[in-house]
Design a protein around this motif. Structure first.
Motif, mmCIF file in Angstrom:
data_model
loop_
_atom_site.group_PDB
_atom_site.id
_atom_site.type_symbol
_atom_site.label_atom_id
_atom_site.label_comp_id
_atom_site.label_asym_id
_atom_site.label_seq_id
_atom_site.Cartn_x
_atom_site.Cartn_y
_atom_site.Cartn_z
ATOM 1 N N LYS A 132 -5.183 2.394 -5.693
ATOM 2 C CA LYS A 132 -5.296 3.160 -4.508
ATOM 3 C C LYS A 132 -3.971 3.641 -3.568
ATOM 4 O O LYS A 132 -3.334 2.555 -3.314
ATOM 5 C CB LYS A 132 -6.454 2.513 -3.524
ATOM 6 C CG LYS A 132 -6.754 3.650 -2.370
ATOM 7 C CD LYS A 132 -7.606 3.019 -1.167
ATOM 8 C CE LYS A 132 -7.897 3.920 0.050
ATOM 9 N NZ LYS A 132 -8.902 3.022 0.956
ATOM 10 N N SER A 141 -3.617 6.286 -11.268
ATOM 11 C CA SER A 141 -4.540 6.475 -12.018
ATOM 12 C C SER A 141 -4.744 5.573 -12.809
ATOM 13 O O SER A 141 -5.756 4.733 -13.404
ATOM 14 C CB SER A 141 -5.132 7.836 -12.333
ATOM 15 O OG SER A 141 -5.246 8.977 -10.926
ATOM 16 N N GLU A 185 -1.989 6.865 -0.880
ATOM 17 C CA GLU A 185 -2.353 8.077 -0.413
ATOM 18 C C GLU A 185 -1.131 9.161 -0.401
ATOM 19 O O GLU A 185 0.088 8.605 -0.696
ATOM 20 C CB GLU A 185 -2.683 7.944 1.175
ATOM 21 C CG GLU A 185 -1.234 7.207 2.010
ATOM 22 C CD GLU A 185 -1.786 7.205 3.465
ATOM 23 O OE1 GLU A 185 -0.820 7.707 4.152
ATOM 24 O OE2 GLU A 185 -2.810 6.694 3.741
ATOM 25 N N THR A 237 -6.594 11.362 -0.912
ATOM 26 C CA THR A 237 -6.055 11.043 0.169
ATOM 27 C C THR A 237 -4.850 11.499 0.814
ATOM 28 O O THR A 237 -3.905 11.393 0.212
ATOM 29 C CB THR A 237 -6.159 9.499 0.572
ATOM 30 O OG1 THR A 237 -7.383 8.969 0.150
ATOM 31 C CG2 THR A 237 -5.911 9.297 2.065
ATOM 32 N N TYR A 245 0.849 -1.351 0.066
ATOM 33 C CA TYR A 245 0.022 -0.055 -0.032
ATOM 34 C C TYR A 245 0.912 1.195 -0.127
ATOM 35 O O TYR A 245 1.544 1.335 0.855
ATOM 36 C CB TYR A 245 -0.918 0.023 0.971
ATOM 37 C CG TYR A 245 -1.743 1.079 1.523
ATOM 38 C CD1 TYR A 245 -3.011 1.519 0.492
ATOM 39 C CD2 TYR A 245 -1.444 2.206 2.207
ATOM 40 C CE1 TYR A 245 -3.654 2.597 0.559
ATOM 41 C CE2 TYR A 245 -2.065 3.433 2.344
ATOM 42 C CZ TYR A 245 -3.549 3.513 1.603
ATOM 43 O OH TYR A 245 -3.983 4.689 1.617
ATOM 44 N N SER A 247 -5.210 2.121 -11.791
ATOM 45 C CA SER A 247 -6.305 2.019 -10.624
ATOM 46 C C SER A 247 -5.852 1.562 -9.509
ATOM 47 O O SER A 247 -6.510 0.759 -9.036
ATOM 48 C CB SER A 247 -7.695 1.092 -11.445
ATOM 49 O OG SER A 247 -7.938 1.750 -12.584
#
Length: 550
Positions: A422, A417, A424, A447, A398, A420
């Motif tokens: 995620k 992006s 922060e 985020t 992550y 796709s």
């Protein structure tokens, strides 16, 4: 009962040191060959980055207090340098007489009056008045108010008086407190929740010097993790607050030459803290420190990641520094660790906060080269290469991207992006608000987690000095972002183009062995080379040599 840690794992991480002092030009050319963006993407990212800078400048009503401070007292001014030297003086002076002399020199040599009223921050203006020592501890007549430089000269002789000395120390502490979220974790949580900030709390403390220090810091971290955990309400590591931990605060001998002691003393402490974080299911990040400790910190991470008692917890994380040449290999191996251990890891990519220390240490100890890049553009390029690798390692990693740089932000956002994934972003408390507000307007929901220092005045000054060094230079992005005199295109410049034009090391920073050479005249002498005992190979050679002597 902890898991066993096999010799093969030790050797796996020790082998990272083979690239510690890699040739910079060759490393940079390797990065260019692994280009993170193609031509079309680079053009789009550059346009987006310039747009972020322009939007931030057009929409910002007020800078963050830290940004305002750094803008007014940059290291390009005599006053900014005086403040940094003064903060260091208050940390290091052995006696009051020396402290008095340093305070007199730094305060008396600067033109504080030129900064009065120049900032839109009440804090900065109040700090300026405090540094001029006017209106509070001494009577100020009208003549003094109209001739502030002369007034300062007249009171410099009195700076040795205890009350004046304490006033200056208090002024610097007050400035430092603007760089933190709260003096206690309770105050920091209350403020962050009131402001709506998502935070990774950093309990200030620059490293244990004694076993008692290590025990004290473990208690501080345990209390902080517990306090954060009790407010988590099941949000999980991604959506809730977290805590960052400095391993050097948990052991007075966090060094490769004391590895056995690290396993005996430090590892049990970090495991106890990880258990608490896992119990509350919050993010627990091991902060990055000096390059000499990189392999050792990754060994600790490896063992933690394989601890069965931590269950399926996905909040374990570490910070990785892009100014280190080994960063891409670290990312590759950490992603591999996440896969083989079955534990998703949170990785915070930073550019690095100890650059000047790494350069000077390499010179003092006679290293063959530097563990970090000597140019900012090379570091920025490495950041993008590592960012792509982290994004491509999802879902095993992550990704958390700490940056105040518009180009880095725009590039990372585009890469994530398109895949796709995620992610922060992270920013330092008191900095980056305008940039990330612009990003939300341009990109939509983003985020953002604030790296939020927490601590009392006794731990503030080292942090203040580091932030001044890191962000106070005129060339820093933080300093230039809202400075209308710097074109937006220059602030958001593409580092890949800069590296392509100049792929070599910084012309004024020769390798440590050549630092005494005059390359134009082929004169001087080479610096003596020392052994790097943070590397297993050097330790083994030394052990063999000792056996021969015996």
């Amino acid at each position: 009962m902890t898991t066993a840690f096999s010799p093969s794992c030790v050797a796996h991480w020790d082998s990272l040191d083979q690239g510690k002092f890699a040739d910079e030009t060759a490393t940079v050319r390797g990065l260019l060959a692994n280009m993170p963006l193609d031509g079309t993407e680079r053009a789009a990212v550059l346009a987006a980055a310039v747009g972020l800078v322009e939007h931030a400048r057009a929409s910002v009503k007020k800078q963050g207090v830290v940004e305002s401070f750094l803008q007014e007292f940059s290291l390009g001014t005599r006053e900014g340098l005086a403040l940094m030297c003064l903060a260091e003086a208050l940390l290091r002076t052995p006696d009051e007489e020396t402290r008095d002399r340093l305070i007199a020199e730094k305060i008396g040599s600067a033109d504080w009056s030129s900064h009065l009223g120049q900032s839109d921050s009440l804090f900065v203006n109040a700090s300026t008045w405090g540094l001029m020592l006017t209106g509070k501890l001494v009577d100020v007549d009208e003549e003094a108010r109209t001739d502030l430089p002369g007034f300062l000269k007249r009171i410099v002789g009195r700076l040795g008086e205890p009350v004046i000395r304490e006033a200056v120390a208090a002024a610097v502490r007050i400035m430092g407190e603007q760089f933190v979220v709260g003096r206690t974790i309770e105050a920091a949580l209350k403020r962050s929740n009131r402001e709506g900030w998502l935070c990774s709390f950093d309990m200030l403390g620059e490293g244990a010097r004694t076993a008692h220090d290590a025990e004290r810091y473990e208690t501080i971290y345990a209390d902080a993790i517990t306090a954060v955990g009790k407010t988590a309400k099941g949000q999980g590591p991604e959506a809730g607050h977290g805590v960052s931990v400095k391993l050097s605060a948990l052991s007075p001998r966090y060094e490769a030459t004391h590895e056995a002691r690290v396993w005996d003393e430090l590892y049990p402490r970090i495991l106890r803290l990880a258990r608490i974080a896992a119990e509350y299911d919050i993010n627990f990040t091991m902060d990055a420190e000096e390059a000499d400790r990189l392999a050792l910190s990754l060994k600790l991470l490896d063992r933690l990641a394989r601890e069965p008692e931590l269950g399926g917890w996905t909040g374990l994380g570490l910070a990785v520094q892009a100014y280190q040449k080994r960063c891409p290999e670290v990312i590759r191996r950490v992603a591999e660790l996440a896969k083989t251990s079955g534990r998703r890891l949170m990785v915070r990519l930073v550019k690095g906060a100890y650059w000047d220390t790494e350069i000077k240490r390499a010179q003092v100890f006679g290293r063959t080269d530097y563990p970090v890049f000597t140019t900012k553009a090379a570091t920025d390029l490495n950041y993008l290469v590592c960012a792509r690798a982290m994004i491509e390692a999802a879902p095993h990693i992550y990704s958390q991207f700490a940056t105040h740089n518009a180009h880095s932000l725009a590039a990372v956002y585009r890469m994530a992006s398109e895949r796709s994934v995620k992610i922060e972003f992270q920013r330092l408390h008191g900095m980056g608000e305008a940039l990330y507000d612009a990003a939300r307007d341009a990109f939509g929901p983003v985020t953002v987690r604030a790296y939020a220092p927490v601590g009392g005045h006794e731990d503030l000054l080292p942090y203040l000095v580091r932030r001044l060094l890191e962000n106070g230079a005129n060339s820093s992005f933080v300093h230039a972002l809202l400075d209308e005199r710097v074109p937006a295109s220059a602030v958001a410049a593409d580092p890949i183009s800069a590296v392509e034009a100049h792929p070599d090391r910084h012309a004024k920073i020769p390798t440590p062995k050549d630092m005494y050479m005059d390359r134009q005249n082929s004169q001087g002498r080479q610096n003596s080379l020392g052994r790097d005992y943070s590397q297993a190979a050097d330790r083994e050679r030394h052990a063999v040599a000792l056996q021969k002597v015996d």
